[in-house]
Design a protein around this motif. Structure first.
Motif, PDB file in Angstrom:
ATOM      1  N   GLY A  97     -20.105 -40.589 -43.094  1.00 41.09           N
ATOM      2  CA  GLY A  97     -20.524 -41.703 -42.249  1.00 41.09           C
ATOM      3  C   GLY A  97     -22.010 -41.979 -42.359  1.00 41.09           C
ATOM      4  N   VAL A  98     -22.825 -40.914 -42.358  1.00 44.59           N
ATOM      5  CA  VAL A  98     -24.268 -41.083 -42.481  1.00 44.59           C
ATOM      6  C   VAL A  98     -24.637 -41.529 -43.892  1.00 44.59           C
ATOM      7  CG1 VAL A  98     -26.499 -39.884 -42.409  1.00 44.59           C
ATOM      8  CG2 VAL A  98     -24.782 -39.446 -40.640  1.00 44.59           C
ATOM      9  N   LEU A  99     -23.979 -40.951 -44.904  1.00 40.54           N
ATOM     10  CA  LEU A  99     -24.292 -41.305 -46.294  1.00 40.54           C
ATOM     11  C   LEU A  99     -23.990 -42.769 -46.575  1.00 40.54           C
ATOM     12  CD1 LEU A  99     -25.178 -40.438 -49.123  1.00 40.54           C
ATOM     13  CD2 LEU A  99     -22.800 -39.786 -49.575  1.00 40.54           C
TER      14      LEU A  99
ATOM     15  N   MET B 158     -27.058 -45.018 -47.821  1.00 39.68           N
ATOM     16  CA  MET B 158     -26.994 -45.614 -49.150  1.00 39.68           C
ATOM     17  C   MET B 158     -27.019 -47.131 -49.083  1.00 39.68           C
ATOM     18  SD  MET B 158     -24.302 -43.419 -51.450  1.00 39.68           S
ATOM     19  CE  MET B 158     -24.431 -44.679 -52.709  1.00 39.68           C
ATOM     20  N   ASN B 159     -26.373 -47.680 -48.057  1.00 42.75           N
ATOM     21  CA  ASN B 159     -26.228 -49.130 -47.965  1.00 42.75           C
ATOM     22  C   ASN B 159     -27.571 -49.841 -47.880  1.00 42.75           C
ATOM     23  OD1 ASN B 159     -24.332 -51.511 -47.417  1.00 42.75           O
ATOM     24  ND2 ASN B 159     -25.747 -51.594 -45.691  1.00 42.75           N
ATOM     25  N   LEU B 160     -28.556 -49.234 -47.217  1.00 45.33           N
ATOM     26  CA  LEU B 160     -29.877 -49.858 -47.105  1.00 45.33           C
ATOM     27  C   LEU B 160     -30.493 -50.101 -48.480  1.00 45.33           C
ATOM     28  CD1 LEU B 160     -31.401 -47.833 -44.118  1.00 45.33           C
ATOM     29  CD2 LEU B 160     -30.659 -50.218 -44.090  1.00 45.33           C
ATOM     30  N   TYR B 161     -30.498 -49.065 -49.315  1.00 40.17           N
ATOM     31  CA  TYR B 161     -31.128 -49.155 -50.630  1.00 40.17           C
ATOM     32  C   TYR B 161     -30.201 -49.843 -51.637  1.00 40.17           C
ATOM     33  CZ  TYR B 161     -34.202 -45.822 -48.398  1.00 40.17           C
ATOM     34  OH  TYR B 161     -35.065 -45.224 -47.519  1.00 40.17           O
ATOM     35  N   PHE B 162     -28.922 -49.665 -51.454  1.00 42.05           N
ATOM     36  CA  PHE B 162     -27.892 -50.311 -52.260  1.00 42.05           C
ATOM     37  C   PHE B 162     -28.081 -51.827 -52.233  1.00 42.05           C
ATOM     38  CE2 PHE B 162     -23.353 -51.520 -52.829  1.00 42.05           C
ATOM     39  CZ  PHE B 162     -23.024 -50.723 -53.911  1.00 42.05           C
TER      40      PHE B 162
ATOM     41  N   GLY C 236     -22.680 -39.080 -36.518  1.00 38.09           N
ATOM     42  CA  GLY C 236     -22.948 -37.949 -37.392  1.00 38.09           C
ATOM     43  C   GLY C 236     -23.581 -36.778 -36.671  1.00 38.09           C
ATOM     44  N   TYR C 237     -24.454 -37.039 -35.715  1.00 36.27           N
ATOM     45  CA  TYR C 237     -25.067 -35.966 -34.937  1.00 36.27           C
ATOM     46  C   TYR C 237     -24.272 -35.669 -33.666  1.00 36.27           C
ATOM     47  CZ  TYR C 237     -29.159 -36.671 -37.915  1.00 36.27           C
ATOM     48  OH  TYR C 237     -29.997 -36.773 -38.991  1.00 36.27           O
ATOM     49  N   ALA C 238     -23.802 -36.709 -32.994  1.00 35.80           N
ATOM     50  CA  ALA C 238     -23.181 -36.531 -31.687  1.00 35.80           C
ATOM     51  C   ALA C 238     -21.886 -35.730 -31.750  1.00 35.80           C
ATOM     52  CB  ALA C 238     -22.925 -37.898 -31.051  1.00 35.80           C
ATOM     53  N   VAL C 239     -21.111 -35.891 -32.827  1.00 41.53           N
ATOM     54  CA  VAL C 239     -19.812 -35.223 -32.908  1.00 41.53           C
ATOM     55  C   VAL C 239     -19.951 -33.741 -33.235  1.00 41.53           C
ATOM     56  CG1 VAL C 239     -17.620 -35.178 -34.211  1.00 41.53           C
ATOM     57  CG2 VAL C 239     -18.571 -37.339 -33.420  1.00 41.53           C
TER      58      VAL C 239
ATOM     59  N   GLY D 285     -31.447 -38.170 -47.205  1.00 39.31           N
ATOM     60  CA  GLY D 285     -32.159 -37.978 -48.456  1.00 39.31           C
ATOM     61  C   GLY D 285     -31.337 -38.377 -49.662  1.00 39.31           C
ATOM     62  N   LEU D 286     -30.051 -38.011 -49.664  1.00 43.03           N
ATOM     63  CA  LEU D 286     -29.183 -38.362 -50.788  1.00 43.03           C
ATOM     64  C   LEU D 286     -28.995 -39.876 -50.880  1.00 43.03           C
ATOM     65  CD1 LEU D 286     -26.432 -35.585 -50.589  1.00 43.03           C
ATOM     66  CD2 LEU D 286     -28.372 -35.737 -52.161  1.00 43.03           C
ATOM     67  N   GLY D 287     -28.981 -40.546 -49.726  1.00 37.56           N
ATOM     68  CA  GLY D 287     -28.850 -42.003 -49.727  1.00 37.56           C
ATOM     69  C   GLY D 287     -29.997 -42.672 -50.451  1.00 37.56           C
ATOM     70  N   THR D 288     -31.204 -42.153 -50.237  1.00 35.52           N
ATOM     71  CA  THR D 288     -32.370 -42.726 -50.926  1.00 35.52           C
ATOM     72  C   THR D 288     -32.398 -42.356 -52.401  1.00 35.52           C
ATOM     73  OG1 THR D 288     -33.807 -40.847 -50.412  1.00 35.52           O
ATOM     74  CG2 THR D 288     -33.704 -42.596 -48.792  1.00 35.52           C
ATOM     75  N   LEU D 289     -31.733 -41.246 -52.753  1.00 37.95           N
ATOM     76  CA  LEU D 289     -31.679 -40.843 -54.157  1.00 37.95           C
ATOM     77  C   LEU D 289     -30.697 -41.696 -54.960  1.00 37.95           C
ATOM     78  CD1 LEU D 289     -31.704 -36.935 -53.912  1.00 37.95           C
ATOM     79  CD2 LEU D 289     -33.452 -38.357 -54.981  1.00 37.95           C
ATOM     80  N   PHE D 290     -29.500 -41.891 -54.407  1.00 38.15           N
ATOM     81  CA  PHE D 290     -28.424 -42.517 -55.180  1.00 38.15           C
ATOM     82  C   PHE D 290     -28.198 -43.987 -54.851  1.00 38.15           C
ATOM     83  CE2 PHE D 290     -27.130 -37.958 -54.976  1.00 38.15           C
ATOM     84  CZ  PHE D 290     -27.340 -37.680 -56.324  1.00 38.15           C
ATOM     85  N   GLY D 291     -28.624 -44.426 -53.663  1.00 33.66           N
ATOM     86  CA  GLY D 291     -28.396 -45.814 -53.277  1.00 33.66           C
ATOM     87  C   GLY D 291     -28.988 -46.821 -54.252  1.00 33.66           C
ATOM     88  N   PRO D 292     -30.290 -46.717 -54.573  1.00 32.46           N
ATOM     89  CA  PRO D 292     -30.882 -47.695 -55.498  1.00 32.46           C
ATOM     90  C   PRO D 292     -30.246 -47.657 -56.886  1.00 32.46           C
ATOM     91  CG  PRO D 292     -32.578 -46.471 -54.309  1.00 32.46           C
ATOM     92  CD  PRO D 292     -31.286 -45.785 -54.024  1.00 32.46           C
ATOM     93  N   ALA D 293     -29.934 -46.454 -57.370  1.00 33.23           N
ATOM     94  CA  ALA D 293     -29.358 -46.334 -58.709  1.00 33.23           C
ATOM     95  C   ALA D 293     -27.974 -46.977 -58.773  1.00 33.23           C
ATOM     96  CB  ALA D 293     -29.274 -44.866 -59.114  1.00 33.23           C
TER      97      ALA D 293
END
Length: 473
Positions: free
Chosen positions: A42-44, A48-52, A142-145, A167-175
């Motif tokens: 859910g968090v990923l 990712m969507n922001l940079y995607f 993601g945190y609350a549950v 962090g992974l979202g910023t790594l893979f989202g743009p690519a």
């Protein structure tokens, strides 16, 4: 409980027994694995969507036009996400994690599908609003549950796994977005997001069988909700008004409204944040402010590729990899720090985090020079790694501190969900602040790089103070 950070670790006398079960292998097996997969996914999918989308925007504009709405595509998503995150604890308490996640994933999928078939930019923005509502729920859940679905000894590792997704979202989202853009398949990109969300909906439906909501429908705190939503809108709109005084005016209005929100919350019976946040001597407020300071530091990553291309002449790929150093160090550091089981060790890590982040950003800002050689680029990577490690050391432990602030499930849900709300608001404020600093640099990329980096370092500097207060015994 007046000291949430102290309660973040296992109770006195139980460390030995808990540490035997508190391992990655125990967390990542059986039902625990399914739960962590849903939380992290859910968090990923949000991160990712922001940079995607940023990578897809040139292709979208070329296809359906609407360049004058360019900034609104991101702003509408972020505003909707922050607003949705305010309702996470209430939905969770009322319906439980299964229904909450199904709602979040389906809403996100519906918005993404709408984006995929949008014939105009106006309809795309409407789809982004829907997508943002679903994304805000997923990011907050993601945190609350974690608190309600996993044993306490796993909270730190689960928080580390969920936090790593940013962090992974910023790594893979743009690519990933770049691949779809390169192939001219931006609509398929959103279709893929919708499909992924539907797959995770099925997983969520099967993962929370024994965890139910209370059925209690808490009243919506309208009096405090209104100024907070208006503050979010004002701060977010600062990203789409002309850079300069209009930006400062919108941010200023947003900050005034945030003060009004806090004033109303302190006197209200029904609140958005846990009521203990406003009690004298309670450190939960300082936990949130430290989260905000760390979140401000994350925003530097947005500008690193630009500065690297302009000042060092790096190719876009190499510049992007340099920007990824901060995220990579963040992910690695937090996966190690969650193994710290002693309260004293966790307090030290929380204090050290903002210090390393600030030191790394100041060094990076001072090292900005034109005509940079390989040695200087290597030095940039080193200090960015220090800054990223600072975020990773403190972030998951702050999440555990918030979750452990109370034994009341409803208040605990509020405390955990507010981490995401704080984070997203901090992103918006810092983005607007950085935009103004970029404009202050004028035509000089060097001056802009120094202003942005050192200006954000001033924000993270406050985190050194708040982390000290939050961990004070």
């Amino acid at each position: 409980m007046n000291e949430p950070v102290q309660s973040a670790g296992p109770a006195e006398g139980t460390n030995a027994s808990l540490s035997q079960a508190d391992t990655w292998s125990d967390l990542l097996t059986g039902r625990h694995l399914a739960i962590v997969t849903v939380l992290a996914s859910g968090v990923l999918i949000y991160a990712m969507n922001l940079y995607f989308t940023a990578a897809l925007m040139p292709s979208i504009v070329a296809d359906i036009g609407g360049q004058h709405y360019y900034a609104w595509v991101t702003t509408s998503f972020v505003v909707a996400a922050i607003v949705a995150s305010l309702f996470v604890s209430r939905i969770l308490d009322w319906k439980g994690p299964r229904a909450a996640y199904i709602l979040g994933f389906l809403t996100f999928a519906f918005g993404a599908a709408g984006n995929a078939v949008s014939p105009t930019m106006e309809l795309l923005i409407a789809g982004r609003v829907v997508q943002g509502l679903g994304g805000g729920l997923l990011a907050g859940l993601g945190y609350a549950v974690i608190r309600s679905a996993l044993p306490e000894q796993h909270w730190a590792r689960a928080t580390g796994a969920v936090s790593a997704m940013w962090g992974l979202g910023t790594l893979f989202g743009p690519a990933l977005g770049g691949v779809f853009a390169e192939l001219g398949l931006w609509r398929w990109a959103y279709g893929a997001l919708a499909f992924a969300a539907l797959v995770f909906t099925i997983l969520a439906q099967r993962s929370f069988g024994s965890v139910a909501g209370s059925g209690h429908r808490a009243p919506v705190p309208v009096a405090s909700l209104v100024p907070l939503v208006l503050a979010i809108v004002a701060i977010s709109l600062s990203a789409v008004v002309p850079i300069g005084w209009p930006t400062l005016a919108m941010v200023g209005a947003g900050l005034v409204l945030l003060v009004l929100f806090v004033t109303v919350e302190r006197r209200a019976h029904d609140t958005i944040l846990p009521r203990m946040t406003y009690r004298r001597g309670n450190s939960l407020k300082w936990v949130y402010l430290t989260v905000a300071a760390l979140s401000a530091g994350v925003m530097v990553e947005t500008f690193i590729p630009l500065f690297a291309q302009k000042l060092a002449g790096l190719a876009p790929l190499a510049a992007g990899l340099l920007g990824a150093v901060l995220s990579l160090a963040w992910v690695i550091a937090q996966l190690f720090v969650v193994s710290v089981s002693s309260d004293a060790g966790r307090r030290r890590a929380i204090r050290l985090g903002p210090l390393l982040l600030t030191a790394g950003l100041i060094a990076y800002g001072l090292l900005q020079v034109e005509g940079t050689d390989l040695a200087m680029i290597t030095l940039w990577a080193a200090v960015l790694a220090v800054a990223g490690a600072g975020i990773g050391l403190a972030w998951p432990l702050l999440g555990v501190a918030a979750m452990s602030a109370t034994s009341d499930p409803a208040e605990g849900g509020k405390a955990a969900a507010a981490i995401t709300t704080t984070q997203l608001i901090a992103f918006s404020v810092t983005s607007a602040f950085a935009g103004t600093l970029m404009a202050a640099g004028g035509d000089s990329v060097l001056e802009a790089a120094r202003y942005v980096t050192l200006g954000i370092a001033l924000l993270t500097l406050a985190g050194i103070l708040t982390a000290g207060i939050a961990t004070r015994r």
